[in-house]
Design a protein around this motif. Structure first.
Motif, PDB file in Angstrom:
ATOM      1  N   ALA A   1       6.001   3.635   1.266  1.00  0.00           N
ATOM      2  CA  ALA A   1       6.841   4.775   1.637  1.00  0.00           C
ATOM      3  C   ALA A   1       7.769   4.410   2.788  1.00  0.00           C
ATOM      4  CB  ALA A   1       5.964   5.970   2.019  1.00  0.00           C
ATOM      5  N   ARG A   2       7.248   3.678   3.755  1.00  0.00           N
ATOM      6  CA  ARG A   2       8.079   3.265   4.888  1.00  0.00           C
ATOM      7  C   ARG A   2       9.143   2.269   4.438  1.00  0.00           C
ATOM      8  NH1 ARG A   2       3.082   2.399   7.287  1.00  0.00           N
ATOM      9  NH2 ARG A   2       3.551   0.199   7.737  1.00  0.00           N
TER      10      ARG A   2
ATOM     11  N   SER B   1       0.842  -1.192   0.000  1.00  0.00           N
ATOM     12  CA  SER B   1       0.000   0.000   0.000  1.00  0.00           C
ATOM     13  C   SER B   1       0.879   1.244   0.000  1.00  0.00           C
ATOM     14  CB  SER B   1      -0.905   0.008   1.225  1.00  0.00           C
ATOM     15  OG  SER B   1      -0.128   0.131   2.412  1.00  0.00           O
ATOM     16  N   THR B   2       0.301   2.359  -0.342  1.00  0.00           N
ATOM     17  CA  THR B   2       1.085   3.595  -0.479  1.00  0.00           C
ATOM     18  C   THR B   2       1.844   3.936   0.790  1.00  0.00           C
ATOM     19  OG1 THR B   2      -0.529   4.436  -2.071  1.00  0.00           O
ATOM     20  CG2 THR B   2       0.944   6.046  -1.048  1.00  0.00           C
ATOM     21  N   THR B   3       1.178   3.845   1.936  1.00  0.00           N
ATOM     22  CA  THR B   3       1.846   4.200   3.199  1.00  0.00           C
ATOM     23  C   THR B   3       2.931   3.188   3.565  1.00  0.00           C
ATOM     24  OG1 THR B   3       0.067   3.079   4.423  1.00  0.00           O
ATOM     25  CG2 THR B   3      -0.143   5.471   4.079  1.00  0.00           C
ATOM     26  N   SER B   4       2.635   1.897   3.373  1.00  0.00           N
ATOM     27  CA  SER B   4       3.644   0.876   3.676  1.00  0.00           C
ATOM     28  C   SER B   4       4.830   0.991   2.728  1.00  0.00           C
ATOM     29  CB  SER B   4       3.030  -0.525   3.564  1.00  0.00           C
ATOM     30  OG  SER B   4       2.059  -0.747   4.552  1.00  0.00           O
TER      31      SER B   4
ATOM     32  N   CYS C   1       5.183  -6.043   7.583  1.00  0.00           N
ATOM     33  CA  CYS C   1       4.967  -5.578   8.958  1.00  0.00           C
ATOM     34  C   CYS C   1       5.863  -6.341   9.937  1.00  0.00           C
ATOM     35  CB  CYS C   1       3.498  -5.734   9.347  1.00  0.00           C
ATOM     36  SG  CYS C   1       2.384  -4.620   8.470  1.00  0.00           S
TER      37      CYS C   1
ATOM     38  N   GLU D   1       2.139  -7.757   2.455  1.00  0.00           N
ATOM     39  CA  GLU D   1       1.895  -6.687   3.418  1.00  0.00           C
ATOM     40  C   GLU D   1       2.147  -7.168   4.845  1.00  0.00           C
ATOM     41  OE1 GLU D   1       1.063  -2.721   3.945  1.00  0.00           O
ATOM     42  OE2 GLU D   1       0.486  -3.611   2.026  1.00  0.00           O
TER      43      GLU D   1
END
Length: 448
Positions: A15-16, A10-13, A390, A386
């Motif tokens: 980026a991290r 996902s976009t937020t993941s 994490c 994903e």
């Protein structure tokens, strides 16, 4: 597996993930940083056989770092990564005189990295030619060694890491040239002949004296064993032959051998509560001991191993997926998908993975899932990428030397700067999951 690579996280993941990869790479920007980390890692490790730093090594040297920096340049051009990749390649080449021909520690690996940085031959042409000449001079001795062994072969002579399979992975990249293709066909012929049987034991089996450096393991396998890991065993053979078939390098008659190898892996499983799984090795036992000519058979399949790239269901599934594509049938692809589904069902503690790294850790597992997620019907595997990201993020230690530490036996944590078992391999997997830039580097892992 597909022509166009799509961002999976996902976009937020994403980026991290990309930020973490950049931080890890930034801590290895200078030779002083790298050499310091290598020295610290060697002192920290308690493994019986330590992975020592060698500049020319892809697994544990500047060649591997050049691969990382080259991918960073593709993801973030203009940030200075290209120069860093060039410098690392230069340092690797300086130390090539005393290495063998293998992929992860020798000339094939350095040549593979140089070619990956060459913009399809527009750069480094003289260097690549020099490396190739040295590789091809050393190759006949390894081919002869494998051909000469009729009663078993040390896996290091034919595997992906040090042996003919790894050399073939590089030659396949260059197979558009007739001279390279000729050498490749010769190597593939040697690998195909390993499928032949002598007294009930295939020629690719590992004889007792090469099973392990530990006397206990040799006593456990007095008649040798069959290696089931992608890094060292039959799945590696299956993967490279399948890739060669897909490239049209080998004749259609060899499809029977590819099919037989894939069927052997499907048959000799060690399933558990959650589904398909495989052991590290399968032992060989002697039967009809009274006969003058010895005969052998397989032992009962052992307990399954961890779900990693090097050994276990992830690497085996990847090889079966390639076999399915090469043969044009879906049977082995469905087995591969079921194996990956089983990993998704398996609780984290039951996967047997404790390190964030690529070889036998989370990064390699995530990247295999990423390859499956890129397939036409691979959407079901996106959540696994994903989820594993994490888990990797939870193991990120910004205050440590490199951001990630390899976890060895008894939980020993090592600040490893090598690609195969260190922080750089994690960074490469994070870039693949978090960007739309194709991870062509994973041919070195036989994943594309």
């Amino acid at each position: 597996m597909v022509e166009q690579w799509k961002q999976i996280l996902s976009t937020t993941s994403a980026a991290r993930a990309v930020n973490i990869a950049s931080v890890v790479a930034g801590r290895l920007r200078t030779p002083m940083d790298v050499e310091r980390a290598a020295s610290i890692a060697y002192a920290q490790s308690t493994l019986p056989i330590k992975l020592g730093w060698h500049p020319a090594s892809v697994a544990m040297g500047y060649a591997g770092l050049a691969l990382l920096f080259g991918q960073l340049e593709r993801c973030h051009p203009g940030e200075g990564w290209e120069l860093r990749a060039h410098n690392c390649l230069e340092l690797a080449v300086y130390e090539c005189d005393d290495v063998g021909v293998g992929l992860f520690g020798g000339l094939a690996g350095v040549a593979m990295v140089a070619w990956s940085l060459s913009a399809n031959g527009h750069r480094y042409s003289r260097l690549v030619s020099t490396l190739d000449s040295a590789l091809l001079r050393g190759l006949p001795a390894l081919v002869a060694r494998v051909n000469a062994e009729s009663s078993g072969v040390p896996y290091a002579a034919f595997d992906l890491i040090s042996g003919l399979t790894g050399v073939a992975a590089y030659l396949l990249v260059r197979a558009d040239r007739p001279d390279y293709r000729e050498h490749l066909v010769q190597v593939l012929g040697s690998l195909l002949r390993l499928w032949e049987e002598v007294d009930g034991r295939p020629r690719w089996h590992t004889p007792c004296e090469f099973v392990s450096h530990e006397p206990k393991s040799r006593r456990r396998f007095p008649y040798g064993n069959l290696n089931c890991g992608l890094a060292h065993g039959l799945p590696g053979l299956l993967a490279i032959l399948s890739l060669a078939a897909l490239a049209g390098v080998i004749e259609s008659e060899t499809h029977k051998t590819i099919d037989a190898m894939a069927d052997w892996l499907v048959t000799n499983r060690a399933d558990d509560t959650w589904g398909l799984n495989w052991p590290n090795v399968i032992g060989i036992t002697r039967i009809n001991a009274r006969l003058q000519v010895p005969q052998f058979a397989l032992e009962k399949v052992e307990t399954p191993t961890h779900n990693a790239w090097c050994y276990g269901s992830a690497g085996v599934a990847a090889s079966l997926w390639l076999a399915s594509k090469a043969l044009g049938v879906d049977r082995y692809a469905e087995v591969a998908r079921n194996a990956m589904r089983a990993i998704m069902r398996r609780p984290q503690l039951e996967r047997g993975i404790v390190s964030p790294t690529f070889c036998h850790g989370l990064a390699g597992l995530m990247h295999v899932f990423a390859r499956f997620a890129q397939s036409v019907d691979g959407h079901e595997f996106v959540p696994a990428v994903e989820r594993i990201f994490c888990e990797i993020e939870e193991m990120y230690e910004p205050g440590s030397l490199l951001g990630f530490r390899s976890v060895e036996l008894q939980g020993r944590r090592v600040d490893q700067p090598g690609l195969l078992e260190g922080a750089p391999g994690v960074a490469l997997a994070l870039l693949a999951a978090g960007t739309p830039v194709s991870p062509d580097w994973d041919r070195i892992f036989l994943l594309s």
